[in-house]
Design a protein around this motif. Sequence first.
Motif, short mmCIF file in Angstrom:
data_model
loop_
_atom_site.label_atom_id
_atom_site.label_comp_id
_atom_site.label_asym_id
_atom_site.label_seq_id
_atom_site.Cartn_x
_atom_site.Cartn_y
_atom_site.Cartn_z
N GLU A 171 8.69 7.09 -6.65
CA GLU A 171 7.67 8.10 -6.40
C GLU A 171 7.82 9.28 -7.36
O GLU A 171 8.92 9.69 -7.70
N ALA A 172 6.69 9.80 -7.80
CA ALA A 172 6.68 10.98 -8.67
C ALA A 172 6.07 12.15 -7.93
O ALA A 172 5.39 11.98 -6.91
N SER A 173 6.31 13.34 -8.45
CA SER A 173 5.81 14.55 -7.80
C SER A 173 5.03 15.39 -8.80
O SER A 173 5.44 15.55 -9.95
N TRP A 174 3.89 15.91 -8.35
CA TRP A 174 3.09 16.86 -9.12
C TRP A 174 3.07 18.17 -8.35
O TRP A 174 2.86 18.17 -7.14
N GLU A 175 3.29 19.30 -9.03
CA GLU A 175 3.39 20.57 -8.32
C GLU A 175 2.57 21.65 -9.00
O GLU A 175 2.36 21.63 -10.23
N VAL A 176 2.09 22.60 -8.19
CA VAL A 176 1.49 23.83 -8.69
C VAL A 176 2.40 24.97 -8.27
O VAL A 176 2.67 25.14 -7.08
N GLU A 177 2.89 25.73 -9.27
CA GLU A 177 3.81 26.82 -8.97
C GLU A 177 3.20 28.17 -9.36
O GLU A 177 2.36 28.25 -10.25
N GLU A 231 0.82 -1.20 0.00
CA GLU A 231 0.00 0.00 0.00
C GLU A 231 0.86 1.26 0.00
O GLU A 231 1.85 1.35 0.73
N TYR A 232 0.46 2.22 -0.82
CA TYR A 232 1.21 3.46 -0.96
C TYR A 232 0.25 4.63 -0.83
O TYR A 232 -0.73 4.75 -1.57
N LYS A 233 0.51 5.52 0.14
CA LYS A 233 -0.37 6.66 0.40
C LYS A 233 0.24 7.94 -0.18
O LYS A 233 1.43 8.19 -0.04
N MET A 234 -0.63 8.71 -0.82
CA MET A 234 -0.20 10.00 -1.37
C MET A 234 0.11 10.97 -0.24
O MET A 234 -0.60 11.01 0.77
N THR A 235 1.17 11.72 -0.39
CA THR A 235 1.47 12.79 0.56
C THR A 235 1.33 14.12 -0.18
O THR A 235 1.67 14.24 -1.36
N THR A 236 0.80 15.11 0.52
CA THR A 236 0.56 16.41 -0.10
C THR A 236 1.11 17.52 0.77
O THR A 236 1.34 17.36 1.97
N PHE A 237 1.30 18.67 0.12
CA PHE A 237 1.79 19.86 0.82
C PHE A 237 1.13 21.07 0.19
O PHE A 237 0.94 21.13 -1.03
N GLY A 238 0.74 22.05 1.02
CA GLY A 238 0.24 23.30 0.48
C GLY A 238 -1.13 23.66 1.01
O GLY A 238 -1.71 22.97 1.84
N ALA A 264 -6.53 20.38 -3.13
CA ALA A 264 -7.74 19.70 -3.60
C ALA A 264 -7.85 19.78 -5.12
O ALA A 264 -8.19 18.79 -5.79
N ALA A 265 -7.54 20.95 -5.69
CA ALA A 265 -7.59 21.11 -7.14
C ALA A 265 -6.51 20.25 -7.81
O ALA A 265 -6.75 19.65 -8.87
N LEU A 266 -5.34 20.17 -7.19
CA LEU A 266 -4.25 19.36 -7.74
C LEU A 266 -4.62 17.89 -7.74
O LEU A 266 -4.38 17.17 -8.72
N VAL A 289 6.32 27.02 -5.00
CA VAL A 289 5.47 25.84 -5.03
C VAL A 289 4.29 26.07 -4.09
O VAL A 289 4.46 26.16 -2.87
N LEU A 290 3.08 26.20 -4.66
CA LEU A 290 1.88 26.44 -3.85
C LEU A 290 1.31 25.14 -3.29
O LEU A 290 0.69 25.13 -2.23
N ALA A 291 1.49 24.06 -4.05
CA ALA A 291 0.98 22.75 -3.61
C ALA A 291 1.75 21.67 -4.33
O ALA A 291 2.22 21.86 -5.46
N SER A 292 1.88 20.53 -3.68
CA SER A 292 2.55 19.39 -4.30
C SER A 292 1.89 18.10 -3.83
O SER A 292 1.29 18.06 -2.76
N ALA A 293 1.99 17.09 -4.66
CA ALA A 293 1.48 15.76 -4.32
C ALA A 293 2.52 14.74 -4.74
O ALA A 293 3.10 14.84 -5.83
N ASN A 294 2.77 13.78 -3.87
CA ASN A 294 3.76 12.74 -4.15
C ASN A 294 3.10 11.37 -4.04
O ASN A 294 2.45 11.06 -3.04
N GLN A 295 3.29 10.56 -5.08
CA GLN A 295 2.70 9.22 -5.12
C GLN A 295 3.39 8.43 -6.23
O GLN A 295 3.99 9.01 -7.14
N LEU A 296 3.29 7.11 -6.18
CA LEU A 296 3.76 6.32 -7.30
C LEU A 296 2.89 6.65 -8.51
O LEU A 296 1.67 6.74 -8.39
#
Length: 536
Positions: A317-323, A243-250, A256-258, A328-335
């Motif tokens: 793990e990959a990262s998605w970001e909103v800049e 099991e892999y849980k997404m981690t977020t920041f922002g 939520a939009a990301l 960086v206003l928000a980021s999400a990390n997950q496989l």
Amino acid sequence: MTQKEALDILKTGRNVYLTGAAGSGKTHVLNTYISYLKDRAVSVAVTASTGIAATHLGGMTIHSWSGIGIKDDLSDRDIEFMVQKEHLFKRYDKTNVLIIDEVSMIHPRMFDALDRLARAMKRVETPFGGMQVVLSGDFFQLPPITPGRSEVMYVDRSRAWRQMDLRVCYLEEQFRQEDRSLTKILNEIRTGVVSPQTEAVFTKMNGARKRTDTSQTRLYTHNVDVDAVNDTELEKLPGLVHEYKMTTFGKASVVAALRKSILAPEVLRLKKNAVVMFVKNNFEEGYVNGTLGRVLDFKGNMPVVQTRSGKMISVTEASWEVEDDGKVLASANQLPLRLAWAITVHKSQGMSLDAAEIDLSRSFVHGQGYVALSRLRSLDGLTLLGLNSMALSVDPYVIELDRWLSSESSKWSRVIERFESDDWERMHKDFIIRSGGTNDPVEIKKNKEAELTPLAHKIPSHEKTLALLQERKPIRDIAQERGMTLGTIIGHLEKLKDGGYELDLSPYAPRGSDLKMIRAALRRLVIQNLHRCTRN
């Protein structure tokens, strides 16, 4: 129009909309033209509206290439900020030809934003800054998704489309479908008139299960059905669940939009032999959004996936970001994976399937049935699980638009009949010269050979980062220079560390004062959470 006629028009440098029914050879024409340009040293950007479509051309999504990212519109301030990004400016500056596949899935508002951005980057006030723009697609595919709006808006409604002076090339040959019966059915759907014979065929097939082979693709119109099938199939597999849980920041609203904009699940559950799909582009690692595969093993709790082409990928793990303004206003990390025994009809666009189980019983938008059925090479490969009255319908607006496109293409077919082979050769060579390319046969041959040479000597991406690290450049500067996210560069650091490379990482280690601040912040978060739990 034939493929040769379309290629002759493309090679003159005119803006083109290349269209035709599913399986008419649009991708083949694009790939042929891309090779032609590369052989002559003309810089071409190869993009598509979806990751799956991009894989067929060896390109990337237009969102990624343009720098727009997850946005669907740009303000003047956004464009002004993006022009200041050196790596983006260089990308546009060197590009002579821009190809956008599956353009029908782009909203007109976004298409106009792409045009405005290209004009600003190229500093030329002509459509897309003077680049040759080659659009490809089929309006009978699914329309762009417009959250909160009931009216469907197609890209032809954009200002940029009207200003581009497009040459329409409507391909009329058929290459994907192996039996005429399926081709006939698809053509009927395109005209909006389904014959009683076709209705009888589907009535007979509806619910008559042919296979129980779970390895074949299953298409559904709703995510909830897809999730149910994938969860059921995962439970059938023996072995431990990883099991892999997404981690977020922002900020919560931006996060939520990301989350809504990416396809990675918040909680990903995998087992050995699970069928999966990649949901992010990573050309260096050998996958894009839509690449299908199977989990072969786990190493260090991380999955090893074998793609359908046979490539082995150790997934990290990959990262998605909103800049915004470099922050960086928000980021999400997950496989970058999700289960894929079943996928939505929407995600199937661009695929070619030998066999599929298709459920159209809950079709809710024009074109879903056409898209699903046109993925197949023959009716023999179809197991129809359900069908409703909406499934075989198409948008009346698209039917009229298609008639106009066909008429435009016929007009250009008549026009080009006036040209002799010498005229074509002169126009083709003139465009190559205007684009800074070469017509020298020796150079063309050399470029062809270079393109065919295996890339065994290609430097891995993390080793390119190593060279910059050895110069002691800051990580943020390296990310900007390479056009990558901070998360990707940090991933390279991990690969270099695990790979035994000689590298002093001490300059990049957190300072003692930083660590104290991090610990203090974590303590405050723990205390705040405890207080919330106590109040609740």
